[in-house]
Design an enzyme around this catalytic site. Structure first.
Site, PDB file in Angstrom:
ATOM      1  N   HIS A 202     -27.259 -28.461   6.789  1.00  0.00           N
ATOM      2  CA  HIS A 202     -28.607 -28.619   7.325  1.00  0.00           C
ATOM      3  C   HIS A 202     -28.643 -29.357   8.648  1.00  0.00           C
ATOM      4  CE1 HIS A 202     -29.628 -27.077   3.387  1.00  0.00           C
ATOM      5  NE2 HIS A 202     -30.601 -26.515   4.077  1.00  0.00           N
ATOM      6  N   GLU A 445     -31.273 -16.307  -3.267  1.00  0.00           N
ATOM      7  CA  GLU A 445     -30.166 -17.100  -2.728  1.00  0.00           C
ATOM      8  C   GLU A 445     -29.205 -17.526  -3.829  1.00  0.00           C
ATOM      9  OE1 GLU A 445     -31.696 -20.586  -0.731  1.00  0.00           O
ATOM     10  OE2 GLU A 445     -33.272 -20.874  -2.202  1.00  0.00           O
TER      11      GLU A 445
HETATM   12  C1  PEP Z   1     -30.581 -20.160   2.812  1.00  0.00           C
HETATM   13  O1  PEP Z   1     -30.114 -20.707   1.817  1.00  0.00           O
HETATM   14  O2  PEP Z   1     -30.052 -19.192   3.385  1.00  0.00           O
HETATM   15  C2  PEP Z   1     -31.837 -20.657   3.414  1.00  0.00           C
HETATM   16  C3  PEP Z   1     -32.441 -19.993   4.363  1.00  0.00           C
HETATM   17  O3  PEP Z   1     -32.327 -21.834   2.985  1.00  0.00           O
HETATM   18  P1  PEP Z   1     -31.687 -23.260   3.358  1.00  0.00           P
HETATM   19  O4  PEP Z   1     -30.703 -23.057   4.472  1.00  0.00           O
HETATM   20  O5  PEP Z   1     -32.825 -24.146   3.731  1.00  0.00           O
HETATM   21  O6  PEP Z   1     -31.034 -23.683   2.073  1.00  0.00           O
HETATM   22 MG    MG Z   2     -31.247 -22.137   0.639  1.00  0.00          MG
END
Ligand code: PEP
Ligand code: MG
Length: 607
Positions: A202, A445
């Site tokens: 992140h 996901e």
């Molecule tokens: C993902 O998991 O691809 C997504 C878009 O969510 P995040 O990156 O916030 O987990």
């Molecule tokens: Mg995600």
């Protein structure tokens, strides 16, 4: 906090990591060290002393409750002897020298308890260090652990201090979690380099959102460097040059200029349709983390917001945002984007997005797969309902879609929808005017969601494939792991087959499929997704124009053919080689690089 130490040597060195966010930076570095919660060395007013003693007693009691819970859990799940360590910790909470004397010192020295407790614990740890017996020496670790647990309790509810840089610098850290990054005032940050982390962690996503070049997985940058050293950071190549030569500095400046020219050229595409040469339209939307980024999305002509990661308003705060605070953020985005759609994802806390105010007493052994995201929200209506109400209230101001993350099972989706309906009924009964229908989506996901996609597609208006997590869970590779980054590949045929399954399984229900993982922002990754039949791509706003340029230069039929070919390949390596073969020349002609494919080259270096 930034360290002030001086340079060790002036030897030029090149460190190789991974591209986390494109772009170049040249300048002095600042090393950020991980922080323990701040304690304040402040003399208390006479009238504050009793309250501080009470606050300290409460923090000790809360730490005791946490430890008892932990002990119970370990006893149940692991065994009695393993749980014994917590007995030692609990004993420290009754220790007169540690706790009793701190309590007395609050009264006699009129200082804050956190400061006094940490000072006392440091003194005792030093005393332990002099004991010849190894077993007793190790108790120092327990003692420090316990005292920091109490300090954390005391710091709860405290807003974290902002980290300010005094001159333009490149931030270097062993690890940066998103909440530390949100504390960092971006003014004066030229780029980011971390020892740990991968391209979909992140912090990398935030760096891209802030348009800051970043390199992760550098292993030892934070220990090799000293604040003040000059470095050249290449977010495209994933390198950090320490003490670059004059020639290298000049080369960076020249490339920065060329990059600026390329970006200007991309802006000429802003108002052109996003459509392939043979007429297939593809919606290009923006992923945002902060309300101010709505501006970025508009500046690149995004179709809308395909993913608003709401957890970022929960990070770095001592308290949970209230319904009205959330409404303020959502409404700002929705009004700014109107009439374009805004997809608001409900709280996806957990993994590396740690919300201080939610950090439970029992951290999961495996936080990415733990009690997080929709799982936590369904268990905690006190947290979830205010968010759902705020989202619904914001829908009166524009086009809002609601997206539920981490759905593994239809019952979770139904439960979440039921709570949303309940929030709607509450608002309507209070006379709040909201639209009759808000489109609802689920994130795909977790492989289970892709494999059972029909059940979700039937009950959703749209699905959003989160390739960052889908890759992590399909390949069992931690998305933030530097050591395993060569195994992390959203273009692995297993991941591609799950996306194909999602598109095909949704088709009979007319449910739209969007991809909002990082792969969507890569020119070649985007092309493969479109070839698989995805309707919409959502990405960091800064990737939109590049992807548009790529899509406008290809035929959808060719993309389909390539997608069919790679689906049949045996592994990651073959997919990358095949795509390189097909698109190397095209990328060069367009003046682009594919991070997804160049990551492949770095992978083979690890072998
Ligand atoms: C993902 O998991 O691809 C997504 C878009 O969510 P995040 O990156 O916030 O987990
Ligand atoms: Mg995600």
């Amino acid at each position: 906090m930034p360290s002030n130490s001086t340079s060790r040597s002036n030897v030029r060195r090149v460190l190789r990591g991974q591209s986390a966010s494109p772009g170049l930076a040249l300048g002095k570095c600042v090393i950020l060290h991980e922080e323990k919660p701040a304690v304040n060395d402040r003399v208390l007013e006479e009238a504050e002393v009793d309250a501080e003693v009470a606050r300290f007693d409460l923090a000790v009691a809360d730490a005791r409750r946490e430890l008892l819970e932990l002990r119970g859990k370990v006893m149940e799940e692991v065994g009695q002897s393993e749980a014994k360590v917590f007995d030692a910790h609990l004993l420290f909470l009754d220790d007169q020298e540690l706790i009793g004397s701190t309590r007395k010192a609050v009264v006699s020295q009129r200082r804050e308890a956190g400061f006094l407790l940490r000072r006392k614990s440091e003194e005792l740890v030093q005393r332990f260090a002099r004991i010849p017996d190894a077993y007793l020496r190790e108790r120092a670790i327990d003692l420090e652990d316990v005292s920091e647990r109490v300090v954390r309790q005391l710091a709860k509810g405290q807003r974290r201090r902002a980290i300010e840089l005094h001159e333009p610098s490149i931030v270097v850290a062993h690890n940066l979690n998103p909440s530390t990054l949100t504390q960092l005032r971006v003014r004066n940050v030229l780029g980011i380099a971390t020892d740990l982390g991968g391209p979909t962690s992140h912090v990398a996503i935030l760096a891209r959102a802030l348009h800051l070049p970043a390199v992760s997985g550098l292993s030892s940058a934070s220990s090799l460097l000293r604040s003040g050293d000059v470095v050249a950071l290449d977010g495209n190549a994933g390198t950090l040059v320490i003490h670059p030569t004059e020639k290298e500095r000049k080369a960076v400046a020249d490339r920065q200029e060329a990059l600026r020219r390329f970006e200007l050229e991309l802006f000429s595409l802003r108002d052109l349709p996003s459509v392939t040469m043979d007429g297939r339209p593809v919606l290009l939307s923006a992923n945002i983390e902060l309300p101010v980024e709505a501006e970025n999305a508009i500046s690149v002509g995004a179709h809308g917001i395909g993913l608003y990661r709401t957890e970022f308003i929960y990070l770095g705060q001592g308290h949970l945002p209230t319904e009205d605070e959330q409404l303020g953020a959502y409404r700002f985005i929705v009004e700014r984007m109107a009439p374009r759609p805004v997809t608001i994802r409900t709280l996806d806390a957990g993994g590396d997005k740690i919300v201080d105010a939610l950090q439970g007493a029992q951290p999961d052994q495996n936080p990415f797969m733990g009690w997080r995201s929709i799982r936590m929200c369904l268990d905690r209506p006190d947290i979830f309902m205010p968010q759902l109400r705020a989202i619904l209230r914001s829908s009166a101001h524009g086009q809002v879609r609601v997206l539920f993350p981490m759905i593994a099972d239809i019952h979770e989706l139904r439960e979440a929808k039921k709570m949303l309906e309940h929030a709607r009924e509450e608002l309507v009964s209070q006379g709040v005017r909201i639209p009759a229908k808000v489109p609802i989506g689920a994130m795909v996901e977790i492989p289970a969601a892709a494999l059972c996609v029909e059940t979700l597609a039937r009950e959703c208006d749209f699905l959003s494939v989160g390739t960052n997590d889908l890759t992590q869970f399909t390949l069992a590779v931690d998305r933030g792991s530097q050591r395993l980054s060569h195994l992390y590949d959203p273009l692995h045929p297993a991941v591609l087959r799950l996306i194909d399954r999602t598109v095909e399984g949704s088709r009979p229900f007319g449910t739209l499929v969007e991809v909002c993982g990082e792969v969507a922002s890569d020119p070649v990754g985007a092309l493969v997704m479109v070839g698989l039949g995805v309707d919409e791509l959502s990405m960091s706003p800064w990737g939109i124009l590049e992807v548009k340029k790529m899509l406008r230069s290809i035929n959808w039929q060719d993309a389909r053919e390539v997608a069919r070919e790679v689906l049949e390949l045996p592994g990651s390596r073959e997919v990358r080689l095949h795509l390189q073969d097909r698109f190397k020349r095209k990328l060069a002609g367009l003046g682009m690089v594919s991070r997804a494919l160049s990551r492949g080259t770095q992978k083979s270096n690890h072998r």
